[in-house]
Write a protein that holds these residues in place. Structure first.
Motif, PDB file in Angstrom:
ATOM      1  N   PRO A   1       0.814  -1.232   0.000  1.00  0.00           N
ATOM      2  CA  PRO A   1       0.000   0.000   0.000  1.00  0.00           C
ATOM      3  C   PRO A   1       0.840   1.272   0.000  1.00  0.00           C
ATOM      4  O   PRO A   1       0.481   2.249  -0.646  1.00  0.00           O
ATOM      5  N   GLU A   2       1.973   1.219   0.696  1.00  0.00           N
ATOM      6  CA  GLU A   2       2.838   2.407   0.747  1.00  0.00           C
ATOM      7  C   GLU A   2       3.424   2.715  -0.635  1.00  0.00           C
ATOM      8  O   GLU A   2       3.443   3.868  -1.069  1.00  0.00           O
ATOM      9  N   LEU A   3       3.908   1.674  -1.324  1.00  0.00           N
ATOM     10  CA  LEU A   3       4.468   1.872  -2.659  1.00  0.00           C
ATOM     11  C   LEU A   3       3.393   2.360  -3.630  1.00  0.00           C
ATOM     12  O   LEU A   3       3.647   3.246  -4.441  1.00  0.00           O
ATOM     13  N   ILE A   4       2.189   1.815  -3.533  1.00  0.00           N
ATOM     14  CA  ILE A   4       1.100   2.233  -4.420  1.00  0.00           C
ATOM     15  C   ILE A   4       0.801   3.710  -4.201  1.00  0.00           C
ATOM     16  O   ILE A   4       0.603   4.471  -5.165  1.00  0.00           O
ATOM     17  N   ALA A   5       0.782   4.165  -2.951  1.00  0.00           N
ATOM     18  CA  ALA A   5       0.537   5.590  -2.654  1.00  0.00           C
ATOM     19  C   ALA A   5       1.658   6.459  -3.225  1.00  0.00           C
ATOM     20  O   ALA A   5       1.390   7.529  -3.807  1.00  0.00           O
ATOM     21  N   TYR A 107      -1.951  -1.687 -11.496  1.00  0.00           N
ATOM     22  CA  TYR A 107      -3.019  -0.706 -11.285  1.00  0.00           C
ATOM     23  C   TYR A 107      -2.771   0.052  -9.995  1.00  0.00           C
ATOM     24  O   TYR A 107      -2.506  -0.534  -8.949  1.00  0.00           O
ATOM     25  N   ILE A 108      -2.881   1.370 -10.093  1.00  0.00           N
ATOM     26  CA  ILE A 108      -2.574   2.257  -8.985  1.00  0.00           C
ATOM     27  C   ILE A 108      -3.848   2.819  -8.363  1.00  0.00           C
ATOM     28  O   ILE A 108      -4.028   2.767  -7.153  1.00  0.00           O
ATOM     29  N   PRO A 142      -9.360  -5.123 -12.284  1.00  0.00           N
ATOM     30  CA  PRO A 142      -8.242  -4.796 -11.394  1.00  0.00           C
ATOM     31  C   PRO A 142      -8.695  -4.129 -10.094  1.00  0.00           C
ATOM     32  O   PRO A 142      -9.800  -3.613  -9.990  1.00  0.00           O
ATOM     33  N   ARG A 143      -7.788  -4.166  -9.138  1.00  0.00           N
ATOM     34  CA  ARG A 143      -7.893  -3.406  -7.893  1.00  0.00           C
ATOM     35  C   ARG A 143      -6.557  -2.698  -7.710  1.00  0.00           C
ATOM     36  O   ARG A 143      -5.556  -3.107  -8.317  1.00  0.00           O
ATOM     37  N   PRO A 144      -6.500  -1.665  -6.887  1.00  0.00           N
ATOM     38  CA  PRO A 144      -5.196  -1.027  -6.650  1.00  0.00           C
ATOM     39  C   PRO A 144      -4.169  -2.053  -6.174  1.00  0.00           C
ATOM     40  O   PRO A 144      -4.457  -2.870  -5.294  1.00  0.00           O
TER      41      PRO A 144
END
Length: 176
Positions: A1-5, A107-108, A142-144
């Motif tokens: 989650p941190e990398l996606i943010a 997917y972000i 997709p999902r984040p």
């Protein structure tokens, strides 16, 4: 989650600052922004993309092994990586990725209704007299944080973004 943010912040900053990408997107009718034709150094430019590349390298190596690719002791190498910020109503018609071995998308940001990745049965263009079957098209939702990988010869398209918010993704190609 941190990398996606972190990647979401980086993607949005690029969409604002990359004049060449915005110009290319406008000229080619891309509804939103893509760095596809403007930036080719994202893993060197931004530590979040470098972290993503390390993750993708592992996933792509496992994928190649799982589908039985005989790479002769060599590794697949990241060839291109680009950002997509697709506005409401945006789509990307059916295509494949020539000169690549494995392609994919991470997917972000995926707002509800932002559309699936549509994958096409490769037998479809053979124009054979075959009965209809389930699975001619696969719609991958997709999902984040989702990473989809496929062999680059597989025809696919991005369905219409029917959400009010932007769908953000990062696409890539690996070569041999």
């Amino acid at each position: 989650p941190e990398l996606i943010a972190e990647l979401e912040d980086s993607c949005l900053a690029l969409a604002q600052d990359d004049d060449g990408g915005r110009r290319w997107s406008r000229t080619h009718g891309y509804r939103g922004y893509t760095s596809y034709a403007s930036l080719n150094d994202l893993p060197r430019r931004d530590p979040a993309f470098a972290d993503l590349k390390r993750h993708l390298d592992r996933h792509v190596a496992a994928f190649a092994r799982d589908v039985g690719m005989d790479l002769g002791g060599h590794k697949l190498k990241l060839d291109s990586l680009w950002v997509n910020v697709m506005k409401a109503g945006g789509t990307h018609s059916g295509h494949l990725h020539p000169h690549s071995v494995v392609s994919g998308t991470v997917y972000i940001a995926v707002p509800d209704g932002s559309g699936a990745l549509k994958l096409e049965d490769p037998r479809l263009p053979m124009l054979m007299a075959a009965p209809a079957r389930d699975g001619t098209f696969v719609y991958a939702e997709p999902r984040p944080g989702t990473i989809f990988l496929w062999e680059s010869w597989l025809r696919h398209e991005v369905m219409r973004n029917a959400a009010k918010a932007d769908r953000i993704s990062i696409s890539f190609n690996y070569r041999w």
